[in-house]
Design a protein around this motif. Structure first.
Motif, PDB file in Angstrom:
ATOM      1  N   TRP A 234       0.812  -1.208   0.000  1.00 11.16           N
ATOM      2  CA  TRP A 234       0.000   0.000   0.000  1.00 11.16           C
ATOM      3  C   TRP A 234       0.849   1.262   0.000  1.00 11.16           C
ATOM      4  CZ3 TRP A 234      -5.402  -0.928   0.531  1.00 11.16           C
ATOM      5  CH2 TRP A 234      -6.185   0.204   0.362  1.00 11.16           C
ATOM      6  N   SER A 235       1.981   1.284   0.699  1.00 14.88           N
ATOM      7  CA  SER A 235       2.724   2.534   0.845  1.00 14.88           C
ATOM      8  C   SER A 235       3.670   2.807  -0.310  1.00 14.88           C
ATOM      9  CB  SER A 235       3.494   2.536   2.158  1.00 14.88           C
ATOM     10  OG  SER A 235       4.427   1.488   2.177  1.00 14.88           O
ATOM     11  N   ASP A 236       4.452   1.801  -0.754  1.00 18.25           N
ATOM     12  CA  ASP A 236       5.433   2.101  -1.795  1.00 18.25           C
ATOM     13  C   ASP A 236       5.012   1.655  -3.187  1.00 18.25           C
ATOM     14  OD1 ASP A 236       7.719  -0.608  -0.812  1.00 18.25           O
ATOM     15  OD2 ASP A 236       5.860  -0.653  -1.985  1.00 18.25           O
ATOM     16  N   GLY A 237       3.852   1.006  -3.275  1.00 20.05           N
ATOM     17  CA  GLY A 237       3.335   0.636  -4.583  1.00 20.05           C
ATOM     18  C   GLY A 237       4.001  -0.551  -5.241  1.00 20.05           C
ATOM     19  N   SER A 238       4.869  -1.260  -4.515  1.00 22.40           N
ATOM     20  CA  SER A 238       5.491  -2.456  -5.083  1.00 22.40           C
ATOM     21  C   SER A 238       4.422  -3.464  -5.463  1.00 22.40           C
ATOM     22  CB  SER A 238       6.441  -3.087  -4.068  1.00 22.40           C
ATOM     23  OG  SER A 238       7.440  -2.186  -3.687  1.00 22.40           O
ATOM     24  N   THR A 239       4.615  -4.095  -6.616  1.00 24.08           N
ATOM     25  CA  THR A 239       3.616  -5.052  -7.089  1.00 24.08           C
ATOM     26  C   THR A 239       4.255  -6.400  -7.424  1.00 24.08           C
ATOM     27  OG1 THR A 239       3.849  -4.268  -9.365  1.00 24.08           O
ATOM     28  CG2 THR A 239       2.108  -3.263  -8.044  1.00 24.08           C
ATOM     29  N   ASP A 240       3.403  -7.397  -7.473  1.00 20.07           N
ATOM     30  CA  ASP A 240       3.816  -8.751  -7.845  1.00 20.07           C
ATOM     31  C   ASP A 240       2.636  -9.386  -8.567  1.00 20.07           C
ATOM     32  OD1 ASP A 240       4.697 -11.811  -6.053  1.00 20.07           O
ATOM     33  OD2 ASP A 240       5.276 -11.107  -8.037  1.00 20.07           O
ATOM     34  N   TYR A 241       2.935 -10.161  -9.602  1.00 17.54           N
ATOM     35  CA  TYR A 241       1.893 -10.801 -10.393  1.00 17.54           C
ATOM     36  C   TYR A 241       2.229 -12.266 -10.631  1.00 17.54           C
ATOM     37  CZ  TYR A 241       0.284  -6.092 -11.636  1.00 17.54           C
ATOM     38  OH  TYR A 241      -0.172  -4.790 -11.600  1.00 17.54           O
ATOM     39  N   ALA A 242       1.201 -13.086 -10.647  1.00 18.05           N
ATOM     40  CA  ALA A 242       1.387 -14.461 -11.092  1.00 18.05           C
ATOM     41  C   ALA A 242       1.713 -14.455 -12.583  1.00 18.05           C
ATOM     42  CB  ALA A 242       0.118 -15.268 -10.832  1.00 18.05           C
ATOM     43  N   ASP A 243       2.516 -15.407 -13.008  1.00 18.39           N
ATOM     44  CA  ASP A 243       2.905 -15.462 -14.421  1.00 18.39           C
ATOM     45  C   ASP A 243       1.686 -15.564 -15.340  1.00 18.39           C
ATOM     46  OD1 ASP A 243       5.943 -17.427 -13.930  1.00 18.39           O
ATOM     47  OD2 ASP A 243       5.548 -15.276 -13.742  1.00 18.39           O
ATOM     48  N   SER A 244       0.650 -16.235 -14.872  1.00 16.50           N
ATOM     49  CA  SER A 244      -0.520 -16.476 -15.706  1.00 16.50           C
ATOM     50  C   SER A 244      -1.310 -15.211 -16.030  1.00 16.50           C
ATOM     51  CB  SER A 244      -1.445 -17.489 -15.018  1.00 16.50           C
ATOM     52  OG  SER A 244      -1.864 -17.006 -13.760  1.00 16.50           O
ATOM     53  N   VAL A 245      -1.091 -14.150 -15.253  1.00 19.66           N
ATOM     54  CA  VAL A 245      -1.857 -12.910 -15.482  1.00 19.66           C
ATOM     55  C   VAL A 245      -0.968 -11.732 -15.847  1.00 19.66           C
ATOM     56  CG1 VAL A 245      -3.585 -13.732 -13.833  1.00 19.66           C
ATOM     57  CG2 VAL A 245      -1.847 -12.089 -13.081  1.00 19.66           C
ATOM     58  N   LYS A 246       0.332 -11.927 -15.778  1.00 18.29           N
ATOM     59  CA  LYS A 246       1.266 -10.824 -16.054  1.00 18.29           C
ATOM     60  C   LYS A 246       1.042 -10.300 -17.468  1.00 18.29           C
ATOM     61  CE  LYS A 246       5.024 -11.495 -13.941  1.00 18.29           C
ATOM     62  NZ  LYS A 246       6.357 -11.995 -13.513  1.00 18.29           N
TER      63      LYS A 246
END
Length: 122
Positions: free
Chosen positions: A53-65
């Motif tokens: 929430w604070s720094d906006g770092s994101t992560d995605y599963a390969d299937s949806v990237k």
């Protein structure tokens, strides 16, 4: 305590788009990670995407990237999941969840919403 309420699910044709929303309330969110998970019938609950929430770092599963985008609106305490190029394999109940840190494991997410159904027709 954190309360999470998802909305925005529905029926869409393959190739279409949907945006899910998760309204959060309760404790402050500056150090919380918000995640989206999904569970298809007869399958385990899988990680989809997460954002700190604070720094906006994101992560995605390969299937949806490349197809899904997670974002936040701090003023509204809301997390979004923009889903594009949907396929029938994306059909599932989608859950919003909150965790103290960025990660993919379901057991690190302490708070969960009730889920919203996404159905993609072929």
């Amino acid at each position: 305590q954190v309360q999470l309420v998802e909305s925005g699910g529905g029926l869409v044709q393959a190739g279409g788009s949907l945006t899910l929303s998760c309204a959060a309330s309760g404790r402050t969110f500056s150090s919380i990670t918000m995640g989206w998970f999904r569970q298809a019938p007869g399958k385990e609950r899988d990680f989809v995407a997460a954002i700190h929430w604070s720094d906006g770092s994101t992560d995605y599963a390969d299937s949806v990237k490349g197809r899904f985008t997670i974002s936040t609106d701090n003023a509204k305490n809301t997390v979004y999941l923009q889903m594009n190029s949907l396929t029938p394999d994306d059909t599932a109940v989608y859950y919003c969840a909150a965790s103290p840190w960025l990660g993919r494991a379901t057991n690190q997410y302490y708070y969960w919403g009730q889920g919203t159904q996404v159905t993609v027709s072929s």
